[in-house]
Scaffold this motif. Structure first.
Motif, PDB file in Angstrom:
ATOM      1  N   GLU A  81      17.167  30.422   3.264  1.00 55.81           N
ATOM      2  CA  GLU A  81      15.872  29.732   3.294  1.00 55.81           C
ATOM      3  C   GLU A  81      16.051  28.231   3.061  1.00 55.81           C
ATOM      4  N   LEU A  82      16.957  27.885   2.156  1.00 63.43           N
ATOM      5  CA  LEU A  82      17.230  26.469   1.904  1.00 63.43           C
ATOM      6  C   LEU A  82      17.768  25.785   3.154  1.00 63.43           C
ATOM      7  N   LEU A  83      18.683  26.448   3.851  1.00 59.97           N
ATOM      8  CA  LEU A  83      19.248  25.878   5.084  1.00 59.97           C
ATOM      9  C   LEU A  83      18.192  25.760   6.173  1.00 59.97           C
ATOM     10  N   LYS A  84      17.308  26.742   6.261  1.00 57.70           N
ATOM     11  CA  LYS A  84      16.216  26.655   7.247  1.00 57.70           C
ATOM     12  C   LYS A  84      15.345  25.434   6.982  1.00 57.70           C
ATOM     13  N   LEU A  85      15.032  25.211   5.712  1.00 51.26           N
ATOM     14  CA  LEU A  85      14.236  24.033   5.352  1.00 51.26           C
ATOM     15  C   LEU A  85      14.978  22.734   5.668  1.00 51.26           C
ATOM     16  N   MET A  86      16.280  22.720   5.382  1.00 48.65           N
ATOM     17  CA  MET A  86      17.067  21.510   5.642  1.00 48.65           C
ATOM     18  C   MET A  86      17.133  21.181   7.127  1.00 48.65           C
ATOM     19  N   HIS A  87      17.188  22.211   7.970  1.00 48.61           N
ATOM     20  CA  HIS A  87      17.307  21.987   9.413  1.00 48.61           C
ATOM     21  C   HIS A  87      15.959  21.815  10.111  1.00 48.61           C
ATOM     22  N   SER A  88      14.867  22.090   9.408  1.00 48.60           N
ATOM     23  CA  SER A  88      13.554  21.943  10.040  1.00 48.60           C
ATOM     24  C   SER A  88      13.187  20.461  10.131  1.00 48.60           C
ATOM     25  N   SER A  89      12.494  20.132  11.188  1.00 40.43           N
ATOM     26  CA  SER A  89      12.076  18.741  11.359  1.00 40.43           C
ATOM     27  C   SER A  89      10.697  18.550  10.733  1.00 40.43           C
ATOM     28  N   ARG A  90      10.498  17.383  10.171  1.00 37.78           N
ATOM     29  CA  ARG A  90       9.227  17.040   9.549  1.00 37.78           C
ATOM     30  C   ARG A  90       8.715  15.755  10.198  1.00 37.78           C
ATOM     31  N   PRO A  91       7.432  15.665  10.402  1.00 38.00           N
ATOM     32  CA  PRO A  91       6.906  14.424  10.977  1.00 38.00           C
ATOM     33  C   PRO A  91       7.090  13.275   9.985  1.00 38.00           C
ATOM     34  N   HIS A  92       7.358  12.106  10.530  1.00 36.38           N
ATOM     35  CA  HIS A  92       7.556  10.934   9.670  1.00 36.38           C
ATOM     36  C   HIS A  92       6.217  10.501   9.084  1.00 36.38           C
ATOM     37  N   ASP A  93       6.192  10.341   7.792  1.00 35.39           N
ATOM     38  CA  ASP A  93       5.014   9.837   7.096  1.00 35.39           C
ATOM     39  C   ASP A  93       5.516   8.897   6.010  1.00 35.39           C
ATOM     40  N   PRO A  94       5.231   7.609   6.124  1.00 43.64           N
ATOM     41  CA  PRO A  94       5.748   6.668   5.131  1.00 43.64           C
ATOM     42  C   PRO A  94       5.175   6.887   3.733  1.00 43.64           C
ATOM     43  N   LEU A  95       4.080   7.654   3.623  1.00 47.94           N
ATOM     44  CA  LEU A  95       3.486   7.908   2.320  1.00 47.94           C
ATOM     45  C   LEU A  95       4.109   9.107   1.613  1.00 47.94           C
ATOM     46  N   TYR A 123       0.834  -1.204   0.000  1.00 49.18           N
ATOM     47  CA  TYR A 123       0.000   0.000   0.000  1.00 49.18           C
ATOM     48  C   TYR A 123       0.869   1.255   0.000  1.00 49.18           C
ATOM     49  N   ILE A 124       1.903   1.259   0.832  1.00 55.30           N
ATOM     50  CA  ILE A 124       2.807   2.415   0.919  1.00 55.30           C
ATOM     51  C   ILE A 124       3.495   2.648  -0.418  1.00 55.30           C
ATOM     52  N   VAL A 125       4.020   1.602  -1.030  1.00 54.68           N
ATOM     53  CA  VAL A 125       4.719   1.730  -2.311  1.00 54.68           C
ATOM     54  C   VAL A 125       3.754   2.242  -3.389  1.00 54.68           C
ATOM     55  N   HIS A 155       0.977   4.078  -2.994  1.00 49.93           N
ATOM     56  CA  HIS A 155       0.401   5.396  -2.737  1.00 49.93           C
ATOM     57  C   HIS A 155       1.421   6.464  -2.324  1.00 49.93           C
ATOM     58  N   ARG A 156       2.688   6.146  -2.326  1.00 44.87           N
ATOM     59  CA  ARG A 156       3.717   7.104  -1.919  1.00 44.87           C
ATOM     60  C   ARG A 156       3.819   8.222  -2.954  1.00 44.87           C
ATOM     61  N   ARG A 157       4.002   9.442  -2.445  1.00 44.23           N
ATOM     62  CA  ARG A 157       4.188  10.580  -3.347  1.00 44.23           C
ATOM     63  C   ARG A 157       5.484  11.290  -2.994  1.00 44.23           C
ATOM     64  N   GLU A 158       6.048  11.933  -3.990  1.00 48.94           N
ATOM     65  CA  GLU A 158       7.326  12.618  -3.822  1.00 48.94           C
ATOM     66  C   GLU A 158       7.066  14.122  -3.720  1.00 48.94           C
ATOM     67  N   ILE A 159       7.668  14.755  -2.712  1.00 47.65           N
ATOM     68  CA  ILE A 159       7.494  16.187  -2.494  1.00 47.65           C
ATOM     69  C   ILE A 159       8.864  16.859  -2.516  1.00 47.65           C
ATOM     70  N   ASN A 160       8.951  17.950  -3.277  1.00 45.19           N
ATOM     71  CA  ASN A 160      10.179  18.727  -3.350  1.00 45.19           C
ATOM     72  C   ASN A 160       9.949  20.037  -2.593  1.00 45.19           C
ATOM     73  N   LEU A 161      10.449  20.116  -1.377  1.00 43.69           N
ATOM     74  CA  LEU A 161      10.288  21.307  -0.555  1.00 43.69           C
ATOM     75  C   LEU A 161      11.106  22.480  -1.071  1.00 43.69           C
ATOM     76  N   TYR A 162      12.120  22.204  -1.861  1.00 42.49           N
ATOM     77  CA  TYR A 162      13.071  23.230  -2.287  1.00 42.49           C
ATOM     78  C   TYR A 162      12.711  23.848  -3.639  1.00 42.49           C
ATOM     79  N   GLU A 163      11.643  23.392  -4.245  1.00 44.09           N
ATOM     80  CA  GLU A 163      11.258  23.874  -5.563  1.00 44.09           C
ATOM     81  C   GLU A 163      10.937  25.372  -5.513  1.00 44.09           C
ATOM     82  N   GLY A 164      11.588  26.129  -6.373  1.00 47.70           N
ATOM     83  CA  GLY A 164      11.344  27.555  -6.478  1.00 47.70           C
ATOM     84  C   GLY A 164      12.076  28.410  -5.452  1.00 47.70           C
ATOM     85  N   ILE A 165      12.889  27.809  -4.608  1.00 50.92           N
ATOM     86  CA  ILE A 165      13.632  28.563  -3.588  1.00 50.92           C
ATOM     87  C   ILE A 165      15.096  28.601  -3.974  1.00 50.92           C
TER      88      ILE A 165
END
Length: 105
Positions: free
Chosen positions: A62-76, A43-45, A47-57
């Motif tokens: 700002e890039l370093l802030k994003l890299m150091h920010s924590s994100r909740p774990h979501d296998p999807l 199911y995970i494989v 329905h998994r989606r790819e997200i690029n947080l750095y797109e357009g930055i």
């Protein structure tokens, strides 16, 4: 003594109680749990989606802030890594500071 029933899984030699047989459809608990893990992984494989947080930055800060920010774990969700490492971004930032005469943002 209660009669035990063999597990339905091919190659499994476990014998289970009738209550477990009815609860799991004839599988021993290790085989049932393995089956559930495999279904979850499929199911995970699927329905998994790819997200690029750095797109357009382009701002290194700002890039370093994003890299150091924590994100909740979501296998999807699979996050696309930035093409430069943190160290490379810090070097870029240091070079920019040197070019401005030591005045950084």
């Amino acid at each position: 003594m209660t009669e035990r029933i063999p597990c339905k899984s091919e190659g499994c030699s476990a014998v289970i109680l009738p209550a477990t047989f009815h609860k799991t459809g004839g599988y021993c608990m290790p085989c049932q749990q393995r089956k559930e893990r495999q279904e979850r992984q499929e199911y995970i494989v699927k329905h998994r989606r790819e997200i690029n947080l750095y797109e357009g930055i382009s701002d290194p800060v700002e890039l370093l802030k994003l890299m150091h920010s924590s994100r909740p774990h979501d296998p999807l969700i699979e996050y696309t890594p930035y093409e430069l490492s943190k160290e490379q971004l810090y070097i870029t930032l240091s070079e920019e500071c040197g070019q401005t005469g030591g005045l950084c943002r």
